[in-house]
Design a protein around this motif. Structure first.
Motif, PDB file in Angstrom:
ATOM      1  N   GLU A  21       0.741  -1.132   0.053  1.00 36.34           N
ATOM      2  CA  GLU A  21       0.155  -0.156  -0.006  1.00 36.34           C
ATOM      3  C   GLU A  21       0.927   1.451   0.073  1.00 36.34           C
ATOM      4  OE1 GLU A  21      -1.293   0.695   4.335  1.00 36.34           O
ATOM      5  OE2 GLU A  21      -1.595  -1.265   3.872  1.00 36.34           O
ATOM      6  N   LYS A  22       0.362   2.337  -0.289  1.00 38.83           N
ATOM      7  CA  LYS A  22       0.922   3.612  -0.340  1.00 38.83           C
ATOM      8  C   LYS A  22       1.274   4.137   1.204  1.00 38.83           C
ATOM      9  CE  LYS A  22       0.115   6.282  -4.442  1.00 38.83           C
ATOM     10  NZ  LYS A  22      -0.790   7.589  -5.061  1.00 38.83           N
ATOM     11  N   ILE A  23       2.296   4.666   1.580  1.00 44.73           N
ATOM     12  CA  ILE A  23       2.570   5.351   3.072  1.00 44.73           C
ATOM     13  C   ILE A  23       2.908   6.606   2.650  1.00 44.73           C
ATOM     14  CG2 ILE A  23       3.736   4.896   5.059  1.00 44.73           C
ATOM     15  CD1 ILE A  23       4.449   2.124   4.007  1.00 44.73           C
ATOM     16  N   ALA A  24       2.131   7.589   3.339  1.00 45.65           N
ATOM     17  CA  ALA A  24       2.222   8.988   3.343  1.00 45.65           C
ATOM     18  C   ALA A  24       2.273   9.470   1.775  1.00 45.65           C
ATOM     19  CB  ALA A  24       3.311   9.420   4.047  1.00 45.65           C
ATOM     20  N   ASN A  25       1.319   8.889   1.045  1.00 45.50           N
ATOM     21  CA  ASN A  25       1.297   9.375  -0.199  1.00 45.50           C
ATOM     22  C   ASN A  25       1.972   8.766  -1.251  1.00 45.50           C
ATOM     23  OD1 ASN A  25      -1.053  10.910  -0.076  1.00 45.50           O
ATOM     24  ND2 ASN A  25       0.069  12.417   0.532  1.00 45.50           N
ATOM     25  N   ASP A  26       2.919   7.891  -1.026  1.00 39.75           N
ATOM     26  CA  ASP A  26       3.970   7.133  -1.730  1.00 39.75           C
ATOM     27  C   ASP A  26       4.116   5.743  -1.841  1.00 39.75           C
ATOM     28  OD1 ASP A  26       5.611   9.312  -3.014  1.00 39.75           O
ATOM     29  OD2 ASP A  26       6.280   9.730  -1.076  1.00 39.75           O
ATOM     30  N   TYR A  27       4.322   5.271  -2.954  1.00 39.16           N
ATOM     31  CA  TYR A  27       4.664   3.698  -3.138  1.00 39.16           C
ATOM     32  C   TYR A  27       5.882   3.464  -2.509  1.00 39.16           C
ATOM     33  CZ  TYR A  27       0.794   3.450  -6.338  1.00 39.16           C
ATOM     34  OH  TYR A  27      -0.455   3.405  -6.632  1.00 39.16           O
ATOM     35  N   VAL A  28       6.359   2.639  -1.953  1.00 44.17           N
ATOM     36  CA  VAL A  28       7.532   2.329  -1.077  1.00 44.17           C
ATOM     37  C   VAL A  28       8.103   0.779  -1.624  1.00 44.17           C
ATOM     38  CG1 VAL A  28       8.774   2.020   1.108  1.00 44.17           C
ATOM     39  CG2 VAL A  28       6.607   3.365   0.961  1.00 44.17           C
ATOM     40  N   ALA A  29       9.525   0.899  -1.606  1.00 46.29           N
ATOM     41  CA  ALA A  29       9.950  -0.403  -2.323  1.00 46.29           C
ATOM     42  C   ALA A  29      11.271  -0.695  -1.532  1.00 46.29           C
ATOM     43  CB  ALA A  29      10.461  -0.239  -3.797  1.00 46.29           C
ATOM     44  N   LEU A  30      11.718  -1.856  -1.222  1.00 47.19           N
ATOM     45  CA  LEU A  30      13.181  -2.309  -1.046  1.00 47.19           C
ATOM     46  C   LEU A  30      13.812  -2.706  -2.002  1.00 47.19           C
ATOM     47  CD1 LEU A  30      12.023  -4.740   2.251  1.00 47.19           C
ATOM     48  CD2 LEU A  30      13.084  -2.075   2.331  1.00 47.19           C
TER      49      LEU A  30
ATOM     50  N   ASN B  65       0.858  -5.953  13.610  1.00 48.77           N
ATOM     51  CA  ASN B  65       0.667  -4.970  14.618  1.00 48.77           C
ATOM     52  C   ASN B  65       2.085  -4.434  15.184  1.00 48.77           C
ATOM     53  OD1 ASN B  65      -2.016  -5.011  14.707  1.00 48.77           O
ATOM     54  ND2 ASN B  65      -1.980  -6.809  16.210  1.00 48.77           N
ATOM     55  N   ALA B  66       2.994  -5.169  14.937  1.00 46.95           N
ATOM     56  CA  ALA B  66       4.395  -4.760  15.605  1.00 46.95           C
ATOM     57  C   ALA B  66       5.166  -3.868  14.478  1.00 46.95           C
ATOM     58  CB  ALA B  66       5.296  -5.828  15.797  1.00 46.95           C
ATOM     59  N   GLY B  67       4.644  -3.637  13.174  1.00 42.42           N
ATOM     60  CA  GLY B  67       5.124  -2.888  11.971  1.00 42.42           C
ATOM     61  C   GLY B  67       5.270  -3.882  10.719  1.00 42.42           C
ATOM     62  N   TRP B  68       6.174  -3.296   9.757  1.00 41.52           N
ATOM     63  CA  TRP B  68       6.060  -3.860   8.569  1.00 41.52           C
ATOM     64  C   TRP B  68       7.219  -5.040   8.933  1.00 41.52           C
ATOM     65  CZ3 TRP B  68       2.624  -3.402   4.787  1.00 41.52           C
ATOM     66  CH2 TRP B  68       2.061  -2.006   4.690  1.00 41.52           C
ATOM     67  N   LEU B  69       6.761  -6.342   8.468  1.00 43.47           N
ATOM     68  CA  LEU B  69       7.664  -7.520   8.519  1.00 43.47           C
ATOM     69  C   LEU B  69       8.158  -7.780   7.357  1.00 43.47           C
ATOM     70  CD1 LEU B  69       9.098  -9.817  10.325  1.00 43.47           C
ATOM     71  CD2 LEU B  69       6.765 -11.461   9.693  1.00 43.47           C
TER      72      LEU B  69
ATOM     73  N   GLU C 259       8.992   0.755  10.791  1.00 44.56           N
ATOM     74  CA  GLU C 259       7.693   1.480  11.554  1.00 44.56           C
ATOM     75  C   GLU C 259       6.712   1.384  10.477  1.00 44.56           C
ATOM     76  OE1 GLU C 259       9.871   4.014  14.915  1.00 44.56           O
ATOM     77  OE2 GLU C 259       8.295   4.882  13.542  1.00 44.56           O
ATOM     78  N   LEU C 260       5.365   1.383  10.967  1.00 44.22           N
ATOM     79  CA  LEU C 260       4.229   1.277  10.087  1.00 44.22           C
ATOM     80  C   LEU C 260       3.987   2.593   9.358  1.00 44.22           C
ATOM     81  CD1 LEU C 260       1.531  -0.658  12.083  1.00 44.22           C
ATOM     82  CD2 LEU C 260       2.770  -1.389  10.009  1.00 44.22           C
ATOM     83  N   ASN C 261       4.246   3.553   9.911  1.00 40.99           N
ATOM     84  CA  ASN C 261       3.894   5.028   9.055  1.00 40.99           C
ATOM     85  C   ASN C 261       5.170   5.640   8.722  1.00 40.99           C
ATOM     86  OD1 ASN C 261       1.189   4.755   9.768  1.00 40.99           O
ATOM     87  ND2 ASN C 261       1.586   5.416  12.082  1.00 40.99           N
ATOM     88  N   ASN C 262       6.409   5.266   9.030  1.00 44.71           N
ATOM     89  CA  ASN C 262       7.861   5.607   8.681  1.00 44.71           C
ATOM     90  C   ASN C 262       8.614   4.481   8.504  1.00 44.71           C
ATOM     91  OD1 ASN C 262       9.732   7.328   7.901  1.00 44.71           O
ATOM     92  ND2 ASN C 262      10.101   7.914  10.130  1.00 44.71           N
ATOM     93  N   PRO C 263       8.309   3.863   7.452  1.00 43.18           N
ATOM     94  CA  PRO C 263       8.999   2.469   7.060  1.00 43.18           C
ATOM     95  C   PRO C 263      10.694   2.659   6.950  1.00 43.18           C
ATOM     96  CG  PRO C 263       7.917   2.836   5.024  1.00 43.18           C
ATOM     97  CD  PRO C 263       7.329   3.984   6.032  1.00 43.18           C
ATOM     98  N   LYS C 264      11.086   3.877   6.784  1.00 40.05           N
ATOM     99  CA  LYS C 264      12.686   3.793   6.472  1.00 40.05           C
ATOM    100  C   LYS C 264      13.112   3.736   8.052  1.00 40.05           C
ATOM    101  CE  LYS C 264      13.694   8.911   6.633  1.00 40.05           C
ATOM    102  NZ  LYS C 264      12.294   9.549   6.221  1.00 40.05           N
ATOM    103  N   LYS C 265      12.455   3.824   9.128  1.00 40.97           N
ATOM    104  CA  LYS C 265      12.981   3.507  10.658  1.00 40.97           C
ATOM    105  C   LYS C 265      12.686   2.116  10.533  1.00 40.97           C
ATOM    106  CE  LYS C 265      12.825   7.309  13.235  1.00 40.97           C
ATOM    107  NZ  LYS C 265      12.215   8.178  14.330  1.00 40.97           N
ATOM    108  N   LEU C 266      14.071   1.474  10.910  1.00 42.92           N
ATOM    109  CA  LEU C 266      14.196   0.040  11.090  1.00 42.92           C
ATOM    110  C   LEU C 266      13.891  -0.236  12.577  1.00 42.92           C
ATOM    111  CD1 LEU C 266      15.155  -2.773  10.122  1.00 42.92           C
ATOM    112  CD2 LEU C 266      17.311  -2.215  10.916  1.00 42.92           C
ATOM    113  N   ILE C 267      12.912  -0.947  13.217  1.00 41.44           N
ATOM    114  CA  ILE C 267      12.764  -1.256  14.297  1.00 41.44           C
ATOM    115  C   ILE C 267      13.559  -2.272  15.063  1.00 41.44           C
ATOM    116  CG2 ILE C 267      11.155  -2.381  16.185  1.00 41.44           C
ATOM    117  CD1 ILE C 267       8.765  -1.298  14.130  1.00 41.44           C
ATOM    118  N   GLY C 268      13.937  -3.274  14.339  1.00 41.31           N
ATOM    119  CA  GLY C 268      15.003  -4.576  14.503  1.00 41.31           C
ATOM    120  C   GLY C 268      15.275  -5.457  13.469  1.00 41.31           C
TER     121      GLY C 268
END
Ligand code: MAN
Length: 374
Positions: A180-189, A265-269, A295-304
């Protein structure tokens, strides 16, 4: 799930040597798998090497003098005069369907997506599928004398396919698109590989307004930081060590995204691969799977990330165990390379290439995977 003998070659002069690294999506009551089918020219001639390529949708074999090439590994040779690589086999994508996600009901008799474009000359490989709206987006690796790139195809029905060209230029593999789009953008790894190695290959994130133009790049998972326990840093790893020991003892050589991330619930896996070599003689090394959370809303933040692999090659079809039926059929031992995931509640079905030969599925619990991430 699928072995090379389950699939007919695209051409009678070729044999299928691998049915692996499937892109997977569950839609309605069906699981769709776009399997990478690797084929090799059948006829061997004394003193010659047979190097396949595709031109205008047809397979061609370049027969060259064997001693003009050096073998890199089973997958590729290097020209002694130019130092450029050629693959010993060529891949296309074949559609398989499964109602229960475990047993295959049907596999296309002919190639579903075949190399057609000049940038696909040496094959198309390793599809990853993301559903967005009523469209399925397929990122895949395209190989040619221009290098290794990632391109995009879309479909609504797995019958009609539309090519959208190259998204990430050479060298870039392991591209997966978030669902899905996050904050109006598509995201890719994605996983660029630098020709000048200031560091190991790592996982990057990019953003796009339209799935075609990608920018705002960030390196999001470093290869080195989590790999090697400090206390064994100076120990020389050896090939005689067990796979588990080799994995914990050696540097992670390469990492790359496995399949499109799933929302928890914990984030993007994200489940990603990492490969390690015991030493230089160990040509391909061991491939295993790790887990990461963003992080769900800011995926460039790695939780772990998981400290240890969550999936290592250990079944006979992954290790090509001596004496097993897989010993001689398998292409490369000690590879588990997951490229698809279907999540239902706490149950994860992870679809992988095994030994660059088979398509396999592993059931894992979401809770266990999340627990492994620190
Ligand atoms: C590597 C491997 C092969 C693949 C080539 C080209 O050598 O991943 O399986 O065919 O790259 O992508």
């Amino acid at each position: 799930m699928i072995s090379p003998h389950d699939v007919k070659p695209s051409n009678e002069n070729f044999e299928v040597i691998g049915t692996f690294n499937p892109g997977v999506i569950r839609s309605g009551n069906m699981t769709y798998l776009l399997v990478r089918v690797a084929e090799m020219p059948k006829e061997k001639r004394q003193g010659q090497i047979a190097l396949p390529r595709a031109e205008n949708g047809k397979l061609i074999v370049d027969r060259q003098k064997k001693d003009a090439y050096r073998v890199l590994d089973k997958r590729a040779v290097i020209s002694k005069s130019s130092s450029f690589l050629r693959l010993t086999n060529i891949s296309h994508l074949r559609l398989a369907k499964s109602r229960d996600g475990i047993n295959i009901d049907s596999i296309d008799k002919n190639p579903t997506i075949f190399p057609e474009e000049p940038y696909e000359e040496f094959g198309i490989e390793d599809a990853r599928i993301t559903a967005i709206g009523d469209e399925f987006y397929i990122t895949y690796v395209a190989v040619s004398s221009n290098g290794i790139v990632t391109a995009l195809i879309s479909t609504k029905d797995f019958i009609h396919f539309e090519r959208h060209g190259i998204l990430f230029t050479t060298e870039n593999k392991d591209v997966v698109i978030f669902p899905e789009k996050i904050a109006n953008d598509y995201v890719a790894l994605h996983r660029p590989l630098s020709a000048t190695p200031f560091g190991p290959p790592e996982i990057w994130m990019a953003y796009s307004p339209d799935l075609i133009h990608w920018g705002n790049h960030h390196c999001v998972i470093k290869a080195n930081s989590f790999s090697r326990p400090a206390e064994i840093k100076d120990e020389k790893p050896s090939t005689s060590l067990s796979i588990r020991k080799r994995i914990t003892n050696s540097n992670y050589m390469k990492i790359g995204a496995g399949m499109p991330p799933i929302k928890t619930n914990a984030g993007w896996l994200e489940i990603y691969h990492s490969s390690s070599k015991a030493n230089d003689a160990d040509s391909v090394g061991v491939y295993c799977m790790m887990a990461a959370l963003f992080e769900l809303n800011n995926p460039k933040k790695l939780i772990g990330v998981s400290k240890k692999p969550i999936l290592v090659p250990e079944t006979d079809y992954e290790t090509l165990k001596k004496g097993s039926i897989y010993e001689h059929e398998g292409f490369l031992p000690n590879i588990v390379f997951s490229t698809g995931i279907v999540a239902e509640g706490n149950e994860l079905l992870i679809y992988s290439g095994a030994a660059d030969t088979y398509t396999a599925v592993t059931k894992l619990s979401l809770q266990d995977v999340l627990k492994a991430v620190e």
